[in-house]
Write an enzyme that holds these catalytic residues in place. Structure first.
Site, short mmCIF file in Angstrom:
data_model
loop_
_atom_site.label_atom_id
_atom_site.label_comp_id
_atom_site.label_asym_id
_atom_site.label_seq_id
_atom_site.Cartn_x
_atom_site.Cartn_y
_atom_site.Cartn_z
N GLU A 67 7.12 -17.19 -37.30
CA GLU A 67 8.41 -16.56 -37.58
C GLU A 67 8.91 -16.98 -38.96
O GLU A 67 8.42 -17.97 -39.53
CB GLU A 67 9.42 -16.96 -36.50
N ASN A 73 10.20 -8.54 -38.66
CA ASN A 73 10.78 -9.62 -39.47
C ASN A 73 9.73 -10.28 -40.38
O ASN A 73 9.99 -11.32 -40.98
CB ASN A 73 11.43 -10.68 -38.56
N ASP A 115 -2.56 -15.93 -30.86
CA ASP A 115 -1.44 -16.61 -30.21
C ASP A 115 -1.42 -16.36 -28.71
O ASP A 115 -2.15 -15.51 -28.19
CB ASP A 115 -0.12 -16.17 -30.84
N HIS A 136 6.77 -11.51 -39.40
CA HIS A 136 5.89 -12.54 -38.82
C HIS A 136 4.44 -12.06 -38.77
O HIS A 136 4.16 -10.87 -38.68
CB HIS A 136 6.41 -13.05 -37.47
P1 PGA Z 1 3.39 -4.77 -32.43
O1 PGA Z 1 3.61 -6.29 -32.85
O2 PGA Z 1 1.96 -4.48 -32.71
O3 PGA Z 1 3.68 -4.74 -30.96
O4 PGA Z 1 4.33 -3.96 -33.24
C1 PGA Z 1 3.13 -6.69 -34.09
C2 PGA Z 1 3.45 -8.15 -34.28
O5 PGA Z 1 4.47 -8.60 -33.73
O6 PGA Z 1 2.69 -8.84 -34.97
#
Ligand code: PGA
Length: 246
Positions: A143, A136, A67, A138
């Protein structure tokens, strides 16, 4: 899903790097899906160390990131292009032309999504996709509520994601509100998936992943439908939950 429980972030990073290095050695033309965020940084450090020490080569590896924020060019320090260059690509022998990330500053973002999806298809898909998980649920920036059939698309970031990612920016107002992300079906087409999880703030998400239903309201749950998923999770994220995983 196979789950490997490790002591801490450092061991997760070490094991993940070994896993990737092994795949690159087996297949020097590996098509490798990469993730950003805090979770994979230690893994990338270990890949760099191994490259310097043992000479593992990425000359023929092609990478695809999950992304990118909309509105940020690759020169912007908060873009994922900048992140990947800094944290990995500038320190290994990969050909930058073989590193693919959606272009967050493209004029026509819908067109960019189509380009990225067909680029992936033209390469025959990803061999190994590295994933993190949002609190959450994702994966990529898909999302909760994103359909399992989604392809690369524009997504409005959840407020919990904006809050979580604000730590990388000077001010929360600077966090972009939209991104381009590989879709869930795009991710699921990867031959193999390696999910990295660390920290107590991910424990609820891990509980839902391991013990909950497969539902679009918790995107990572789709991984239960994939034939080849390995999770490397540290104690803080997973202890006490593991026995429920088949
Ligand atoms: P993080 O993010 O590695 O910064 O915890 C993980 C994600 O949002 O997929």
């Amino acid at each position: 899903m196979k789950i490997i429980e490790v002591k801490d972030y450092s061991e997760m990073s070490q094991k993940a790097a070994e896993y990737i290095i092994d795949k690159v050695c087996q297949n020097p033309n590996l098509k490798l899906g990469l993730a950003t965020g805090g979770t994979p940084v230690g893994t990338y450090k270990n890949l760099i160390e191994d490259h310097e020490k043992n000479g593992t080569s990425y000359q023929n590896v092609t990478t695809f990131n999950l992304d990118e924020y909309i509105g940020l060019s690759g020169e912007n320090k908060n873009s994922y292009r900048y992140f990947m260059d800094e944290k990995l690509f500038n320190h290994i022998d990969i050909n930058k032309n073989n590193t693919n990330i959606p272009r967050g500053d493209s004029k026509d973002t819908e067109e960019e999504c189509l380009r990225y999806e067909s680029l992936l298809a033209n390469y025959g898909g990803i061999d190994l996709q590295i994933l993190g998980i949002g609190s959450n649920g994702h994966i990529g920036f898909n999302e909760p509520g994103t359909t399992f059939t989604s392809q690369t698309h524009v997504i409005k970031l959840a407020s919990s994601t904006i809050n979580a990612n604000a730590r990388f920016f000077n001010r929360i107002e600077e966090v972009p509100t939209k991104a381009i992300t590989m879709g869930i079906s795009t991710i699921m087409k990867s031959k193999e998936i390696l999910l990295l999880v660390s920290g107590e703030n991910k424990k609820d998400a891990m509980g839902k992943l391991l013990n909950g239903n497969v539902t679009e309201s918790f995107p990572a749950s789709v991984l239960k439908n994939h034939p080849c998923v390995t999770i490397i999770a540290d104690k803080a994220a997973v202890s006490g939950l593991k026995s429920h995983c088949q």
